[in-house]
Motif scaffolding. Sequence first.
Motif, PDB file in Angstrom:
ATOM      1  N   PHE A 159       0.811  -1.117   0.367  1.00  0.00           N
ATOM      2  CA  PHE A 159       0.031   0.315  -0.450  1.00  0.00           C
ATOM      3  C   PHE A 159       1.090   1.061  -0.160  1.00  0.00           C
ATOM      4  O   PHE A 159       0.478   2.262   0.068  1.00  0.00           O
ATOM      5  N   ALA A 160       2.351   1.550   0.558  1.00  0.00           N
ATOM      6  CA  ALA A 160       2.961   2.611   0.183  1.00  0.00           C
ATOM      7  C   ALA A 160       2.974   3.359  -1.500  1.00  0.00           C
ATOM      8  O   ALA A 160       3.252   2.758  -2.512  1.00  0.00           O
ATOM      9  N   GLU A 161       3.256   4.903  -1.142  1.00  0.00           N
ATOM     10  CA  GLU A 161       3.427   5.679  -2.181  1.00  0.00           C
ATOM     11  C   GLU A 161       4.992   6.088  -2.274  1.00  0.00           C
ATOM     12  O   GLU A 161       4.746   5.965  -3.560  1.00  0.00           O
ATOM     13  N   ASP A 162       5.429   5.332  -1.804  1.00  0.00           N
ATOM     14  CA  ASP A 162       6.704   5.900  -1.657  1.00  0.00           C
ATOM     15  C   ASP A 162       7.584   5.517  -1.211  1.00  0.00           C
ATOM     16  O   ASP A 162       7.548   4.252  -0.130  1.00  0.00           O
ATOM     17  N   GLY A 163       8.812   4.707  -1.750  1.00  0.00           N
ATOM     18  CA  GLY A 163       9.844   4.492  -0.945  1.00  0.00           C
ATOM     19  C   GLY A 163      11.031   5.060  -0.783  1.00  0.00           C
ATOM     20  O   GLY A 163      11.820   4.741  -2.308  1.00  0.00           O
ATOM     21  N   GLY A 164      11.613   6.180   0.350  1.00  0.00           N
ATOM     22  CA  GLY A 164      12.768   6.955  -0.077  1.00  0.00           C
ATOM     23  C   GLY A 164      13.236   6.669   1.281  1.00  0.00           C
ATOM     24  O   GLY A 164      13.675   6.514   2.585  1.00  0.00           O
ATOM     25  N   GLU A 165      14.903   6.885   0.512  1.00  0.00           N
ATOM     26  CA  GLU A 165      16.032   6.463   1.645  1.00  0.00           C
ATOM     27  C   GLU A 165      16.296   8.223   2.652  1.00  0.00           C
ATOM     28  O   GLU A 165      15.869   8.975   2.280  1.00  0.00           O
ATOM     29  N   GLU A 166      16.676   7.738   4.142  1.00  0.00           N
ATOM     30  CA  GLU A 166      16.939   9.190   4.796  1.00  0.00           C
ATOM     31  C   GLU A 166      18.406   8.479   5.599  1.00  0.00           C
ATOM     32  O   GLU A 166      18.647   7.652   6.245  1.00  0.00           O
ATOM     33  N   PRO A 167      19.222   9.092   4.802  1.00  0.00           N
ATOM     34  CA  PRO A 167      20.770   9.317   5.103  1.00  0.00           C
ATOM     35  C   PRO A 167      21.376   9.654   6.586  1.00  0.00           C
ATOM     36  O   PRO A 167      20.916  10.875   6.918  1.00  0.00           O
ATOM     37  N   GLU A 168      21.211   8.778   7.831  1.00  0.00           N
ATOM     38  CA  GLU A 168      21.411   9.287   9.152  1.00  0.00           C
ATOM     39  C   GLU A 168      22.407   8.663   9.641  1.00  0.00           C
ATOM     40  O   GLU A 168      23.118   7.580   9.315  1.00  0.00           O
ATOM     41  N   SER A 232      25.276  10.347  -0.026  1.00  0.00           N
ATOM     42  CA  SER A 232      24.344   9.584  -0.134  1.00  0.00           C
ATOM     43  C   SER A 232      23.631   9.447  -1.812  1.00  0.00           C
ATOM     44  O   SER A 232      24.113  10.425  -2.641  1.00  0.00           O
ATOM     45  N   ARG A 233      23.269   7.921  -2.060  1.00  0.00           N
ATOM     46  CA  ARG A 233      23.363   8.213  -4.186  1.00  0.00           C
ATOM     47  C   ARG A 233      22.689   7.472  -3.891  1.00  0.00           C
ATOM     48  O   ARG A 233      22.442   6.406  -2.880  1.00  0.00           O
ATOM     49  N   VAL A 234      21.566   7.477  -5.181  1.00  0.00           N
ATOM     50  CA  VAL A 234      20.941   5.979  -6.064  1.00  0.00           C
ATOM     51  C   VAL A 234      20.974   5.794  -7.174  1.00  0.00           C
ATOM     52  O   VAL A 234      21.440   7.135  -7.936  1.00  0.00           O
ATOM     53  N   ARG A 235      21.057   4.530  -7.235  1.00  0.00           N
ATOM     54  CA  ARG A 235      21.640   3.746  -8.292  1.00  0.00           C
ATOM     55  C   ARG A 235      20.486   2.962  -9.370  1.00  0.00           C
ATOM     56  O   ARG A 235      19.674   2.489  -8.297  1.00  0.00           O
ATOM     57  N   ARG A 236      20.443   2.953 -10.241  1.00  0.00           N
ATOM     58  CA  ARG A 236      19.428   2.324 -11.102  1.00  0.00           C
ATOM     59  C   ARG A 236      19.734   1.581 -11.900  1.00  0.00           C
ATOM     60  O   ARG A 236      20.549   2.745 -12.696  1.00  0.00           O
ATOM     61  N   ALA A 237      19.672   0.354 -12.252  1.00  0.00           N
ATOM     62  CA  ALA A 237      20.881  -0.395 -13.119  1.00  0.00           C
ATOM     63  C   ALA A 237      22.229  -0.130 -13.573  1.00  0.00           C
ATOM     64  O   ALA A 237      23.094   0.071 -13.960  1.00  0.00           O
ATOM     65  N   GLY A 238      22.831   0.454 -12.028  1.00  0.00           N
ATOM     66  CA  GLY A 238      24.459   0.561 -11.942  1.00  0.00           C
ATOM     67  C   GLY A 238      24.783   2.495 -11.856  1.00  0.00           C
ATOM     68  O   GLY A 238      26.385   1.629 -12.090  1.00  0.00           O
ATOM     69  N   ALA A 239      23.800   2.982 -12.747  1.00  0.00           N
ATOM     70  CA  ALA A 239      24.482   3.906 -12.894  1.00  0.00           C
ATOM     71  C   ALA A 239      23.656   4.732 -11.723  1.00  0.00           C
ATOM     72  O   ALA A 239      22.304   4.646 -11.496  1.00  0.00           O
ATOM     73  N   VAL A 240      24.987   5.865 -11.618  1.00  0.00           N
ATOM     74  CA  VAL A 240      24.495   6.721 -10.804  1.00  0.00           C
ATOM     75  C   VAL A 240      23.165   8.053 -11.164  1.00  0.00           C
ATOM     76  O   VAL A 240      23.104   8.504 -11.992  1.00  0.00           O
ATOM     77  N   ILE A 241      21.868   7.951 -10.761  1.00  0.00           N
ATOM     78  CA  ILE A 241      20.528   8.695 -10.697  1.00  0.00           C
ATOM     79  C   ILE A 241      20.845   9.785  -9.848  1.00  0.00           C
ATOM     80  O   ILE A 241      20.457  11.056 -10.588  1.00  0.00           O
ATOM     81  N   TRP A 242      21.179   9.549  -8.733  1.00  0.00           N
ATOM     82  CA  TRP A 242      20.992  10.951  -7.749  1.00  0.00           C
ATOM     83  C   TRP A 242      22.535  10.778  -6.805  1.00  0.00           C
ATOM     84  O   TRP A 242      22.443   9.598  -6.355  1.00  0.00           O
ATOM     85  N   GLU A 243      22.982  12.195  -6.387  1.00  0.00           N
ATOM     86  CA  GLU A 243      24.050  12.025  -5.703  1.00  0.00           C
ATOM     87  C   GLU A 243      24.327  13.434  -4.306  1.00  0.00           C
ATOM     88  O   GLU A 243      24.681  14.128  -5.480  1.00  0.00           O
ATOM     89  N   LYS A 244      24.315  12.929  -3.754  1.00  0.00           N
ATOM     90  CA  LYS A 244      24.073  14.564  -2.604  1.00  0.00           C
ATOM     91  C   LYS A 244      25.352  13.830  -0.922  1.00  0.00           C
ATOM     92  O   LYS A 244      25.463  12.951  -0.674  1.00  0.00           O
ATOM     93  N   PRO A 245      25.934  15.528  -0.811  1.00  0.00           N
ATOM     94  CA  PRO A 245      26.924  14.815  -0.012  1.00  0.00           C
ATOM     95  C   PRO A 245      26.206  15.147   1.671  1.00  0.00           C
ATOM     96  O   PRO A 245      24.500  15.660   1.357  1.00  0.00           O
ATOM     97  N   PHE A 246      26.148  14.283   2.808  1.00  0.00           N
ATOM     98  CA  PHE A 246      25.314  14.928   3.683  1.00  0.00           C
ATOM     99  C   PHE A 246      26.195  15.236   4.903  1.00  0.00           C
ATOM    100  O   PHE A 246      26.839  14.718   4.942  1.00  0.00           O
ATOM    101  N   LEU A 247      25.584  16.277   6.262  1.00  0.00           N
ATOM    102  CA  LEU A 247      25.859  16.462   7.260  1.00  0.00           C
ATOM    103  C   LEU A 247      25.104  15.745   8.213  1.00  0.00           C
ATOM    104  O   LEU A 247      24.583  15.854   8.509  1.00  0.00           O
ATOM    105  N   SER A 248      26.310  15.147   8.903  1.00  0.00           N
ATOM    106  CA  SER A 248      25.744  15.015  10.487  1.00  0.00           C
ATOM    107  C   SER A 248      27.120  15.292  11.523  1.00  0.00           C
ATOM    108  O   SER A 248      27.657  16.143  11.306  1.00  0.00           O
ATOM    109  N   GLY A 249      26.812  14.971  13.147  1.00  0.00           N
ATOM    110  CA  GLY A 249      27.179  15.610  13.872  1.00  0.00           C
ATOM    111  C   GLY A 249      26.833  16.987  14.467  1.00  0.00           C
ATOM    112  O   GLY A 249      26.037  17.752  13.814  1.00  0.00           O
ATOM    113  N   THR A 294      11.016   6.735  -6.269  1.00  0.00           N
ATOM    114  CA  THR A 294      12.409   5.464  -6.943  1.00  0.00           C
ATOM    115  C   THR A 294      11.530   4.916  -6.833  1.00  0.00           C
ATOM    116  O   THR A 294      10.163   4.576  -6.968  1.00  0.00           O
ATOM    117  N   GLU A 295      12.626   3.710  -7.947  1.00  0.00           N
ATOM    118  CA  GLU A 295      11.948   2.857  -8.176  1.00  0.00           C
ATOM    119  C   GLU A 295      12.088   1.068  -7.453  1.00  0.00           C
ATOM    120  O   GLU A 295      13.547   1.272  -7.376  1.00  0.00           O
TER     121      GLU A 295
END
Length: 330
Positions: A159-168, A232-249, A294-295
Amino acid sequence: MLISQILQPDGRLAVVVRDGTEAAIVRGATSTYALAEEAIAKGQGLAATIAAHGLGEAVDLPALLAAGRVTLPITHPDAAHMHLTGTGLTHLGSAAARDAMHTKLAGAETLTDSMKMFRMGLEGGKPAAGAVGVQPEWFYKGNGTQAVAPGAALTAPGFAEDGGEEPEIAGIYLIGPDGTPHRIGWALANEFSDHVTERVNYLWLAHSKLRPAAFGPEILVGDLPVDIRGTSRVRRAGAVIWEKPFLSGEANMSHSFANLEHHHFKYGLFRQPGDLHVHMFGTATLSFADGIKTEAGDVFEIEAAPFGLSLTNPLAFDPAEAGPTAVHPL
């Protein structure tokens, strides 16, 4: 020091310690959980407990990860006594993505509830030592049945509408016999969520968080750097479709970890002896906020140098639900 768990050829767990590039099995350790229990019982730190056991066979941890033999870095013998929880709007900049999702039909001078919560953290999330600061947003994700090992699929319900990452960053805690929380260490986590459902109405955030979460592959034992920079990045069929630095601490957060820990463990419910807690501390970086849909088959990758090996999980969806869940009276 980094610790992890591997599956031996006979299926038994072994605990691995890594310092730099060298990794070795901890002699006589049946699990990270058992080591932590031993440390609490002896009134010493985890590093001292491991040193007393000594190290045995050297292992190639990246090769074992590739072979699917690196599992969650800690589990509870009874999954119902492992709690997955988290906090939101804790990072500088995290309100921007949330506010865009929750924009209301109101004047520009009117703050959304998300922005109000974020401002409260800025003003009172880092109290002086010994003082209690403002409480953060808090949510429940599930018990140990929802904990997903590195490399395993993060599976959204039908029943989900989405499945998305959260780098933490997650804190890992074991409650001692007297009810005292003991921090084992810190780990990378993917606090997997349904951002489409959350965007409909922020009161559905609780629904959107009832999803699996991944953490590991390794636990960092000791102090957490104040400035953590990862990718944090997302790959689709082996290719990076999104990538971004994340900060924490804490240098990049509106709350101190001590304040976030207090507002979780102030509840006696979460100080039950023997319980294990994986508490995720929030993020400011989402592919969803940049328009990524995401897929199934996409692969999430989260990495940050202090935490050793990267956390990688593919995305899957359960088949769509056929209808309402039936409840049978007795």
